[in-house]
Scaffold this motif. Structure first.
Motif, PDB file in Angstrom:
ATOM      1  N   GLU A   1       0.839  -1.192   0.000  1.00 46.59           N
ATOM      2  CA  GLU A   1       0.000   0.000   0.000  1.00 46.59           C
ATOM      3  C   GLU A   1       0.877   1.245   0.000  1.00 46.59           C
ATOM      4  O   GLU A   1       1.875   1.318   0.712  1.00 46.59           O
ATOM      5  CB  GLU A   1      -0.901  -0.001   1.235  1.00 46.59           C
ATOM      6  N   GLY A   2       0.526   2.218  -0.849  1.00 51.14           N
ATOM      7  CA  GLY A   2       1.304   3.444  -0.938  1.00 51.14           C
ATOM      8  C   GLY A   2       2.497   3.344  -1.854  1.00 51.14           C
ATOM      9  O   GLY A   2       3.253   4.308  -2.006  1.00 51.14           O
ATOM     10  N   SER A   3       2.696   2.176  -2.491  1.00 53.79           N
ATOM     11  CA  SER A   3       3.819   2.006  -3.404  1.00 53.79           C
ATOM     12  C   SER A   3       3.467   2.596  -4.762  1.00 53.79           C
ATOM     13  O   SER A   3       2.309   2.912  -5.045  1.00 53.79           O
ATOM     14  CB  SER A   3       4.152   0.525  -3.570  1.00 53.79           C
ATOM     15  N   PRO A   4       4.461   2.743  -5.662  1.00 54.86           N
ATOM     16  CA  PRO A   4       4.172   3.219  -7.018  1.00 54.86           C
ATOM     17  C   PRO A   4       3.218   2.288  -7.764  1.00 54.86           C
ATOM     18  O   PRO A   4       2.665   2.672  -8.794  1.00 54.86           O
ATOM     19  CB  PRO A   4       5.552   3.255  -7.680  1.00 54.86           C
ATOM     20  N   ASP A   5       3.037   1.074  -7.256  1.00 54.62           N
ATOM     21  CA  ASP A   5       2.163   0.091  -7.906  1.00 54.62           C
ATOM     22  C   ASP A   5       0.788   0.048  -7.245  1.00 54.62           C
ATOM     23  O   ASP A   5       0.111  -0.969  -7.259  1.00 54.62           O
ATOM     24  CB  ASP A   5       2.807  -1.301  -7.836  1.00 54.62           C
ATOM     25  N   ALA A   6       0.357   1.192  -6.685  1.00 50.16           N
ATOM     26  CA  ALA A   6      -0.926   1.235  -5.986  1.00 50.16           C
ATOM     27  C   ALA A   6      -2.070   0.824  -6.898  1.00 50.16           C
ATOM     28  O   ALA A   6      -3.005   0.144  -6.472  1.00 50.16           O
ATOM     29  CB  ALA A   6      -1.173   2.637  -5.423  1.00 50.16           C
ATOM     30  N   LEU A   7      -2.008   1.223  -8.173  1.00 56.61           N
ATOM     31  CA  LEU A   7      -3.073   0.842  -9.108  1.00 56.61           C
ATOM     32  C   LEU A   7      -3.100  -0.670  -9.283  1.00 56.61           C
ATOM     33  O   LEU A   7      -4.172  -1.282  -9.324  1.00 56.61           O
ATOM     34  CB  LEU A   7      -2.862   1.525 -10.459  1.00 56.61           C
ATOM     35  N   ASP A   8      -1.915  -1.294  -9.365  1.00 58.69           N
ATOM     36  CA  ASP A   8      -1.848  -2.751  -9.466  1.00 58.69           C
ATOM     37  C   ASP A   8      -2.430  -3.402  -8.213  1.00 58.69           C
ATOM     38  O   ASP A   8      -3.074  -4.449  -8.287  1.00 58.69           O
ATOM     39  CB  ASP A   8      -0.400  -3.222  -9.655  1.00 58.69           C
ATOM     40  N   ARG A   9      -2.197  -2.775  -7.070  1.00 61.44           N
ATOM     41  CA  ARG A   9      -2.744  -3.307  -5.824  1.00 61.44           C
ATOM     42  C   ARG A   9      -4.267  -3.287  -5.855  1.00 61.44           C
ATOM     43  O   ARG A   9      -4.926  -4.271  -5.517  1.00 61.44           O
ATOM     44  CB  ARG A   9      -2.239  -2.487  -4.632  1.00 61.44           C
ATOM     45  N   LEU A  10      -4.825  -2.155  -6.306  1.00 63.91           N
ATOM     46  CA  LEU A  10      -6.276  -2.061  -6.395  1.00 63.91           C
ATOM     47  C   LEU A  10      -6.836  -3.075  -7.374  1.00 63.91           C
ATOM     48  O   LEU A  10      -7.875  -3.686  -7.145  1.00 63.91           O
ATOM     49  CB  LEU A  10      -6.678  -0.639  -6.806  1.00 63.91           C
ATOM     50  N   THR A  11      -6.132  -3.267  -8.492  1.00 63.20           N
ATOM     51  CA  THR A  11      -6.564  -4.257  -9.476  1.00 63.20           C
ATOM     52  C   THR A  11      -6.575  -5.649  -8.865  1.00 63.20           C
ATOM     53  O   THR A  11      -7.511  -6.428  -9.053  1.00 63.20           O
ATOM     54  CB  THR A  11      -5.638  -4.238 -10.709  1.00 63.20           C
TER      55      THR A  11
END
Length: 253
Positions: free
Chosen positions: A212-222
């Motif tokens: 959470e809060g990483s540059p890959d936040a969108l990937d996390r949400l996905t």
């Protein structure tokens, strides 16, 4: 040499151990890992290289611009599970040529992962990689991580006769080849849809998401959307190393 964790890190590891104990891994004797964005962090952008090369391959094959190639690539992915299977089904593609091209990438972006290697090494029983990629790509990744000696086998897309996860036939072929009892196995994946069949077979399932809060936040949400509602996801973690260490702590007590 084993490093002694600081008090804060030790507290985090104990929390992972508590979660692992509550969910239950004491029956597991076989540990199955996806490769891309699972054994290494999505933040490395390694899979982005593969994704871009798939687009390039499709563009060259059909003589289209990048935008059109991207749309066709994702259409095949959604319909067939992988772009490769779509190209094989609709255009008679040579899979070896495709895999050689898309996995011709810079693996040096991956750093050695001694803590992850140590955590995997402590897991009791057998260990495997189950990937929709090629064996050569998996070997390159594992070598960069320093984990080449840890896995009994790599079951790649060729081993499944190019039938990809999440199709049941891919898991069935893997389990049969290695005589694995799914009720005593655990599966680690970054895509929730790839955990549906393992869970139905009785495997313990773990979804890996970016922090959470990483540059890959969108990937996390996905990933979260992909797993919700998620009766097929027993665990979710953004720290594979810590989670596996927690399992090891429980198993060694």
């Amino acid at each position: 040499m084993n490093r002694i964790p600081d008090p804060q890190s030790f507290a985090v590891l104990k929390e992972h151990a508590r979660i692992a104990e509550a969910k239950g891994f004491d029956h597991v004797d076989t540990w199955v890992f996806d490769l891309d964005n699972t054994l290494y962090p999505a933040s490395s952008r390694l899979f982005d290289q593969i994704d871009d090369r798939i687009t390039t391959y499709v563009a060259h094959r059909y003589g289209t611009d990048g935008l059109s190639a991207r749309a066709l690539q994702k259409y095949y992915y959604r319909r067939y599970g992988t772009t490769l299977k779509g190209l094989m089904a609709e255009d008679g593609l040579d899979p070896d040529e495709f895999l050689a091209f898309v996995h011709d990438i810079d693996h040096s972006v991956l750093a050695p992962a001694p803590d992850l290697v140590a955590a995997i090494a402590r897991l009791p029983g057998r260990r495997f990689v189950l990937t929709n990629g090629s064996r050569r790509h998996a070997e390159n990744v594992i070598a960069r991580l320093g984990a080449s000696a840890l896995f009994e086998d790599i079951f790649d897309i060729a081993a499944s006769k190019f039938v990809p996860k999440p199709e049941a036939a891919a898991y069935d072929a893997f389990l049969k080849l290695h005589d694995i009892e799914p009720g005593k196995a655990a599966m680690f994946e970054d895509l929730g849809k790839n955990l549906v069949v393992p869970h139905a077979l009785g495997m313990r399932t773990v979804l890996i998401v970016p922090p959470e809060g990483s540059p890959d936040a969108l990937d996390r949400l996905t990933a979260l959307d992909d797993a919700s509602p998620a009766p097929h996801v027993d665990h979710m973690t953004d720290d594979l190393t810590g989670f596996l260490t927690g399992i090891a702590i429980v198993s060694e007590e």
